[in-house]
Write a protein that holds these residues in place. Structure first.
Motif, PDB file in Angstrom:
ATOM      1  N   ASN A   1      13.504  -0.009  13.591  1.00  8.64           N
ATOM      2  CA  ASN A   1      14.711   0.504  14.231  1.00  8.64           C
ATOM      3  C   ASN A   1      14.659   0.310  15.740  1.00  8.64           C
ATOM      4  N   ARG A   2      15.820   0.352  16.369  1.00  6.33           N
ATOM      5  CA  ARG A   2      15.906   0.303  17.831  1.00  6.33           C
ATOM      6  C   ARG A   2      15.651   1.698  18.376  1.00  6.33           C
ATOM      7  N   THR A   3      14.923   1.772  19.484  1.00  3.76           N
ATOM      8  CA  THR A   3      14.636   3.065  20.091  1.00  3.76           C
ATOM      9  C   THR A   3      14.710   2.946  21.604  1.00  3.76           C
ATOM     10  N   ALA A   4      15.202   3.994  22.254  1.00  4.15           N
ATOM     11  CA  ALA A   4      15.334   3.983  23.707  1.00  4.15           C
ATOM     12  C   ALA A   4      14.023   4.318  24.392  1.00  4.15           C
ATOM     13  N   ALA A   5      13.131   5.026  23.710  1.00  5.33           N
ATOM     14  CA  ALA A   5      11.847   5.423  24.291  1.00  5.33           C
ATOM     15  C   ALA A   5      10.809   5.468  23.184  1.00  5.33           C
ATOM     16  N   GLY A   6       9.573   5.131  23.518  1.00  3.71           N
ATOM     17  CA  GLY A   6       8.515   5.152  22.528  1.00  3.71           C
ATOM     18  C   GLY A   6       8.588   3.957  21.595  1.00  3.71           C
ATOM     19  N   LEU A   7       7.753   3.993  20.567  1.00  6.09           N
ATOM     20  CA  LEU A   7       7.692   2.892  19.619  1.00  6.09           C
ATOM     21  C   LEU A   7       8.664   3.115  18.459  1.00  6.09           C
ATOM     22  N   PRO A   8       9.196   2.030  17.908  1.00 10.62           N
ATOM     23  CA  PRO A   8      10.116   2.181  16.776  1.00 10.62           C
ATOM     24  C   PRO A   8       9.383   2.596  15.507  1.00 10.62           C
ATOM     25  N   ARG A   9      10.127   3.073  14.523  1.00 11.18           N
ATOM     26  CA  ARG A   9       9.582   3.343  13.199  1.00 11.18           C
ATOM     27  C   ARG A   9       9.729   2.087  12.349  1.00 11.18           C
ATOM     28  N   LEU A  10       8.784   1.920  11.446  1.00 12.59           N
ATOM     29  CA  LEU A  10       8.756   0.728  10.604  1.00 12.59           C
ATOM     30  C   LEU A  10       9.078   1.130   9.176  1.00 12.59           C
ATOM     31  N   VAL A  11      10.130   0.551   8.622  1.00 13.41           N
ATOM     32  CA  VAL A  11      10.524   0.775   7.232  1.00 13.41           C
ATOM     33  C   VAL A  11      10.113  -0.467   6.440  1.00 13.41           C
ATOM     34  N   ALA A  12       9.516  -0.240   5.255  1.00 12.91           N
ATOM     35  CA  ALA A  12       8.993  -1.371   4.489  1.00 12.91           C
ATOM     36  C   ALA A  12       9.286  -1.199   3.003  1.00 12.91           C
ATOM     37  N   VAL A  13       9.573  -2.325   2.337  1.00 16.19           N
ATOM     38  CA  VAL A  13       9.640  -2.384   0.880  1.00 16.19           C
ATOM     39  C   VAL A  13       8.280  -2.862   0.392  1.00 16.19           C
ATOM     40  N   GLU A  14       7.637  -2.053  -0.459  1.00 17.30           N
ATOM     41  CA  GLU A  14       6.333  -2.396  -1.032  1.00 17.30           C
ATOM     42  C   GLU A  14       6.430  -2.239  -2.541  1.00 17.30           C
ATOM     43  N   GLY A  15       6.441  -3.365  -3.260  1.00 17.21           N
ATOM     44  CA  GLY A  15       6.644  -3.287  -4.691  1.00 17.21           C
ATOM     45  C   GLY A  15       8.013  -2.700  -4.995  1.00 17.21           C
ATOM     46  N   ASP A  16       8.026  -1.569  -5.690  1.00 20.88           N
ATOM     47  CA  ASP A  16       9.280  -0.898  -6.033  1.00 20.88           C
ATOM     48  C   ASP A  16       9.562   0.277  -5.109  1.00 20.88           C
ATOM     49  N   ARG A  17       8.698   0.489  -4.109  1.00 18.37           N
ATOM     50  CA  ARG A  17       8.799   1.666  -3.244  1.00 18.37           C
ATOM     51  C   ARG A  17       9.416   1.324  -1.882  1.00 18.37           C
ATOM     52  N   LEU A  18       9.978   2.347  -1.256  1.00 20.31           N
ATOM     53  CA  LEU A  18      10.444   2.249   0.118  1.00 20.31           C
ATOM     54  C   LEU A  18       9.606   3.212   0.959  1.00 20.31           C
ATOM     55  N   LEU A  19       8.997   2.702   2.032  1.00 19.33           N
ATOM     56  CA  LEU A  19       8.085   3.467   2.866  1.00 19.33           C
ATOM     57  C   LEU A  19       8.569   3.473   4.308  1.00 19.33           C
ATOM     58  N   VAL A  20       8.126   4.472   5.076  1.00 17.36           N
ATOM     59  CA  VAL A  20       8.368   4.476   6.511  1.00 17.36           C
ATOM     60  C   VAL A  20       7.069   4.862   7.214  1.00 17.36           C
ATOM     61  N   PHE A  21       6.799   4.189   8.338  1.00 16.03           N
ATOM     62  CA  PHE A  21       5.580   4.403   9.106  1.00 16.03           C
ATOM     63  C   PHE A  21       5.929   4.771  10.547  1.00 16.03           C
ATOM     64  N   ASP A  22       5.163   5.687  11.120  1.00 13.90           N
ATOM     65  CA  ASP A  22       5.137   5.852  12.569  1.00 13.90           C
ATOM     66  C   ASP A  22       4.097   4.895  13.117  1.00 13.90           C
ATOM     67  N   LEU A  23       4.362   4.344  14.302  1.00 14.72           N
ATOM     68  CA  LEU A  23       3.419   3.453  14.972  1.00 14.72           C
ATOM     69  C   LEU A  23       2.853   4.142  16.203  1.00 14.72           C
ATOM     70  N   TYR A  24       1.577   3.876  16.484  1.00 16.57           N
ATOM     71  CA  TYR A  24       0.887   4.523  17.594  1.00 16.57           C
ATOM     72  C   TYR A  24       0.205   3.459  18.443  1.00 16.57           C
ATOM     73  N   GLU A  25       0.276   3.630  19.764  1.00 14.64           N
ATOM     74  CA  GLU A  25      -0.364   2.682  20.663  1.00 14.64           C
ATOM     75  C   GLU A  25      -1.571   3.326  21.324  1.00 14.64           C
ATOM     76  N   GLY A  26      -2.445   2.489  21.861  1.00 11.79           N
ATOM     77  CA  GLY A  26      -3.666   2.937  22.519  1.00 11.79           C
ATOM     78  C   GLY A  26      -4.534   1.712  22.738  1.00 11.79           C
ATOM     79  N   ALA A  27      -5.817   1.820  22.410  1.00 12.61           N
ATOM     80  CA  ALA A  27      -6.683   0.648  22.501  1.00 12.61           C
ATOM     81  C   ALA A  27      -6.238  -0.430  21.525  1.00 12.61           C
ATOM     82  N   GLU A  28      -5.599  -0.009  20.434  1.00 11.43           N
ATOM     83  CA  GLU A  28      -5.012  -0.937  19.479  1.00 11.43           C
ATOM     84  C   GLU A  28      -3.714  -0.328  18.952  1.00 11.43           C
TER      85      GLU A  28
END
Length: 339
Positions: free
Chosen positions: A183-210
């Motif tokens: 998704n588009r975001t004005a601040a911070g990192l976007p959320r990642l939505v993914a289709v995996e097999g038959d499921r729909l998932l959402v992830f938060d992303l975190y920055e740092g050393a990696e």
């Protein structure tokens, strides 16, 4: 020493007119003028210079302080720094292509990256990392993500239509993921939505050393195999993420919003029907969440028809789409998988 701002202001991804250590000739009036590009980081900076006479004698070093303003953030979908949304794709040779946005449509695609993208699951990513690595401040240039095998990588945009060395998004086995939307975001990192097999998932992303993905939230345990998803900011005022989802079997299209949950971090809200039929892969080979093409600050959808023509579908506030509008486009889209 004195400074004059250029108009337009130099892009920090352009080469220096006077690289560090090179000499600038002095004119008849005893002055020398050069152009240099300011650092990526905003804040105070210092320019140093020395004069050299014909005998090679160096003067004392002179310096001048200046302030670097924050860089111009590329709007969602812009990959060449001109403020217009662009079309990306993978051609028949596996190369990444870019079709620059122009008035009323898109130019013909050109090769943007010659690496092999043929087997990758690729998606637009917005502003994820600096092209010099995740440890550097975000350079507000649009990036790409690509799944290769069990790993997911982000490819930082350079502001000129190219992409730098990839950095891995660690923390998950991505081998079963067949669709990705950020998704588009004005601040911070976007959320990642993914289709995996038959499921729909959402992830938060975190920055740092990696760059890392957090534990996924399962939005739907079944019913998502064979669906194509692209980013949508419908109902963006109160939803943290959303996608347009195409069902390849039924040929339907719907808006699926992601909201905050009580028992789980996120939940899938009741989908909004956009079209009940006519959106199968045969009728609409490609869906692209291109960016704002209508000036209302919403991510519009661009589709390709079977003949290679491009069509704009303006986004509405509720996630539905307006009447289609044919777009002008250059030649060369045949055989290009757009995203």
């Amino acid at each position: 020493m004195s400074f004059l701002d250029a108009a337009p202001y130099p892009n920090a991804s352009e080469p220096l007119s006077c690289p560090a250590g090179e000499r600038v000739p002095v004119g008849a009036d005893g002055t020398a003028t050069t152009t240099f590009v300011t650092p990526e980081r905003s804040g105070p900076a210092t320019f140093w210079a020395r004069a050299v006479d014909r005998a090679g004698n160096l003067s004392d070093a002179g310096s001048a302080e200046y302030w670097v303003t924050s860089p111009f953030p590329e709007p969602f979908g812009d990959y060449d720094g001109d403020g217009r949304a662009d079309l990306l794709g993978v051609d028949g040779h596996g190369r990444l292509t870019l079709a620059a946005g122009v008035e009323g449509g898109f130019a013909a695609p050109v090769v943007a990256d010659a690496r092999d993208w043929s087997g990758a699951v690729v998606a637009r990513a917005g502003h994820l990392i600096n092209r010099y690595g995740p440890q550097e401040p975000n350079d507000v240039r649009n990036d790409l993500v690509a799944r290769r095998g069990a790993k997911l990588f982000v490819y930082p945009g350079d502001g000129k239509g190219g992409f730098g060395a990839p950095a891995e998004i660690a923390g998950y086995d991505w081998s079963g993921v067949t669709g990705i939307a950020l998704n588009r975001t004005a601040a911070g990192l976007p959320r990642l939505v993914a289709v995996e097999g038959d499921r729909l998932l959402v992830f938060d992303l975190y920055e740092g050393a990696e760059l890392r993905a957090g534990e996924p939230t399962v939005l739907a345990a079944s019913g998502w195999a064979g669906r194509t998803i692209v980013a949508s900011d419908g109902r963006a005022e109160w939803l943290p993420a959303g996608v347009l989802a195409r069902d390849a079997v039924r040929g339907s299209l719907e808006f699926a919003g992601v909201d905050y949950g009580w028992e789980a971090p996120y939940v899938l809200v009741e989908p909004v029907a956009v079209a009940g039929s006519g959106w199968g892969e045969a009728e609409v080979p490609a869906l692209v969440a291109a960016g704002d093409l209508t000036g209302d600050e919403r991510i519009d959808l661009v589709t390709a028809d079977p003949r290679g023509g491009l069509v704009l579908h303006p986004a509405h506030e509720d996630g539905t789409l307006g009447a289609p509008v044919a777009l002008a486009s250059g030649s060369g889209f045949a055989g290009v998988r757009l995203f």
